[in-house]
Design a protein around this motif. Structure first.
Motif, PDB file in Angstrom:
ATOM      1  N   ALA A   1      56.979  40.708  41.366  1.00 56.98           N
ATOM      2  CA  ALA A   1      58.077  39.951  40.524  1.00 56.98           C
ATOM      3  C   ALA A   1      58.221  40.373  39.088  1.00 56.98           C
ATOM      4  O   ALA A   1      59.073  40.311  38.457  1.00 56.98           O
ATOM      5  N   LEU A   2      56.929  40.069  38.602  1.00 60.45           N
ATOM      6  CA  LEU A   2      56.851  39.776  37.108  1.00 60.45           C
ATOM      7  C   LEU A   2      56.190  41.111  36.338  1.00 60.45           C
ATOM      8  O   LEU A   2      56.233  40.872  35.016  1.00 60.45           O
ATOM      9  N   LYS A   3      55.635  42.133  37.108  1.00 57.37           N
ATOM     10  CA  LYS A   3      54.704  43.111  36.528  1.00 57.37           C
ATOM     11  C   LYS A   3      54.014  42.663  35.309  1.00 57.37           C
ATOM     12  O   LYS A   3      54.229  43.086  34.289  1.00 57.37           O
ATOM     13  N   PRO A   4      53.019  41.892  35.427  1.00 57.68           N
ATOM     14  CA  PRO A   4      52.217  41.238  34.242  1.00 57.68           C
ATOM     15  C   PRO A   4      51.541  42.290  33.741  1.00 57.68           C
ATOM     16  O   PRO A   4      50.872  43.237  34.261  1.00 57.68           O
ATOM     17  N   GLU A   5      51.108  42.245  32.367  1.00 59.92           N
ATOM     18  CA  GLU A   5      50.137  42.815  31.732  1.00 59.92           C
ATOM     19  C   GLU A   5      48.697  42.234  31.983  1.00 59.92           C
ATOM     20  O   GLU A   5      47.808  43.104  31.708  1.00 59.92           O
ATOM     21  N   ARG A   6      48.825  41.033  32.287  1.00 58.57           N
ATOM     22  CA  ARG A   6      47.589  40.431  32.524  1.00 58.57           C
ATOM     23  C   ARG A   6      47.936  39.323  33.653  1.00 58.57           C
ATOM     24  O   ARG A   6      48.632  38.641  33.460  1.00 58.57           O
ATOM     25  N   LEU A   7      46.809  39.139  34.666  1.00 51.56           N
ATOM     26  CA  LEU A   7      46.897  38.047  35.474  1.00 51.56           C
ATOM     27  C   LEU A   7      45.665  37.720  36.064  1.00 51.56           C
ATOM     28  O   LEU A   7      44.886  38.505  36.332  1.00 51.56           O
ATOM     29  N   GLU A   8      45.451  36.371  35.924  1.00 47.64           N
ATOM     30  CA  GLU A   8      44.506  35.652  36.523  1.00 47.64           C
ATOM     31  C   GLU A   8      44.901  34.733  37.582  1.00 47.64           C
ATOM     32  O   GLU A   8      45.499  33.886  37.087  1.00 47.64           O
ATOM     33  N   VAL A   9      44.326  34.817  38.917  1.00 46.18           N
ATOM     34  CA  VAL A   9      44.588  33.795  39.496  1.00 46.18           C
ATOM     35  C   VAL A   9      43.026  33.194  39.837  1.00 46.18           C
ATOM     36  O   VAL A   9      42.419  33.703  40.425  1.00 46.18           O
ATOM     37  N   ILE A  10      42.662  32.131  39.546  1.00 44.44           N
ATOM     38  CA  ILE A  10      41.605  31.081  39.913  1.00 44.44           C
ATOM     39  C   ILE A  10      41.498  30.165  40.851  1.00 44.44           C
ATOM     40  O   ILE A  10      42.575  29.205  40.702  1.00 44.44           O
ATOM     41  N   ASP A  11      40.752  30.297  41.814  1.00 44.46           N
ATOM     42  CA  ASP A  11      40.627  29.261  43.038  1.00 44.46           C
ATOM     43  C   ASP A  11      39.740  28.449  42.222  1.00 44.46           C
ATOM     44  O   ASP A  11      38.614  28.324  42.052  1.00 44.46           O
ATOM     45  N   GLU A  12      40.312  26.925  42.061  1.00 45.40           N
ATOM     46  CA  GLU A  12      39.670  25.937  41.477  1.00 45.40           C
ATOM     47  C   GLU A  12      39.309  24.896  42.386  1.00 45.40           C
ATOM     48  O   GLU A  12      38.976  23.672  42.077  1.00 45.40           O
ATOM     49  N   SER A  13      39.411  25.147  43.826  1.00 51.30           N
ATOM     50  CA  SER A  13      39.491  24.164  44.755  1.00 51.30           C
ATOM     51  C   SER A  13      38.125  23.598  45.033  1.00 51.30           C
ATOM     52  O   SER A  13      38.177  22.374  45.236  1.00 51.30           O
ATOM     53  N   HIS A  14      37.073  24.370  44.642  1.00 52.24           N
ATOM     54  CA  HIS A  14      35.662  23.439  44.655  1.00 52.24           C
ATOM     55  C   HIS A  14      35.569  22.418  43.859  1.00 52.24           C
ATOM     56  O   HIS A  14      34.929  21.331  44.093  1.00 52.24           O
TER      57      HIS A  14
END
Length: 92
Positions: free
Chosen positions: A14-27
């Motif tokens: 949808a957004l065609k990002p230049e940079r993308l980080e998806v961080i799982d912080e569940s722990h």
């Protein structure tokens, strides 16, 4: 496909990002409300996209939340968002 991958796919398409980080912080939230033993409940998204140019911070967050509505109504309990345009200082 896991929750993290679905988030990355939805935002990328949808957004065609230049940079993308998806961080799982569940722990970091084990034992808290909304946490599940298998994880994938608490995420942090850092995204830089031209789609955010001219939008307020609130409108950027709304856009991300709309795109991830399915995940937010199901497995994702919490989502922290840092959404910026390419021309902004302090890009993530």
């Amino acid at each position: 496909m896991g929750v993290r991958a679905r988030i990355e796919t939805a935002l990328t398409e949808a957004l065609k990002p230049e940079r993308l980080e998806v961080i799982d912080e569940s722990h970091l939230h084990a034992g808290h409300a909304g946490a599940r033993p298998e994880g994938e409940t608490h995420f942090r998204v850092r995204i830089v996209s031209g789609a955010f140019s001219g939008l307020s911070r609130v409108d950027r967050h709304r856009r991300v939340n709309q795109l991830l509505a399915g995940e937010l109504s199901g497995p994702v309990h919490a989502l922290a968002i840092d959404a910026r345009s390419p021309e902004e200082p302090g890009r993530p």
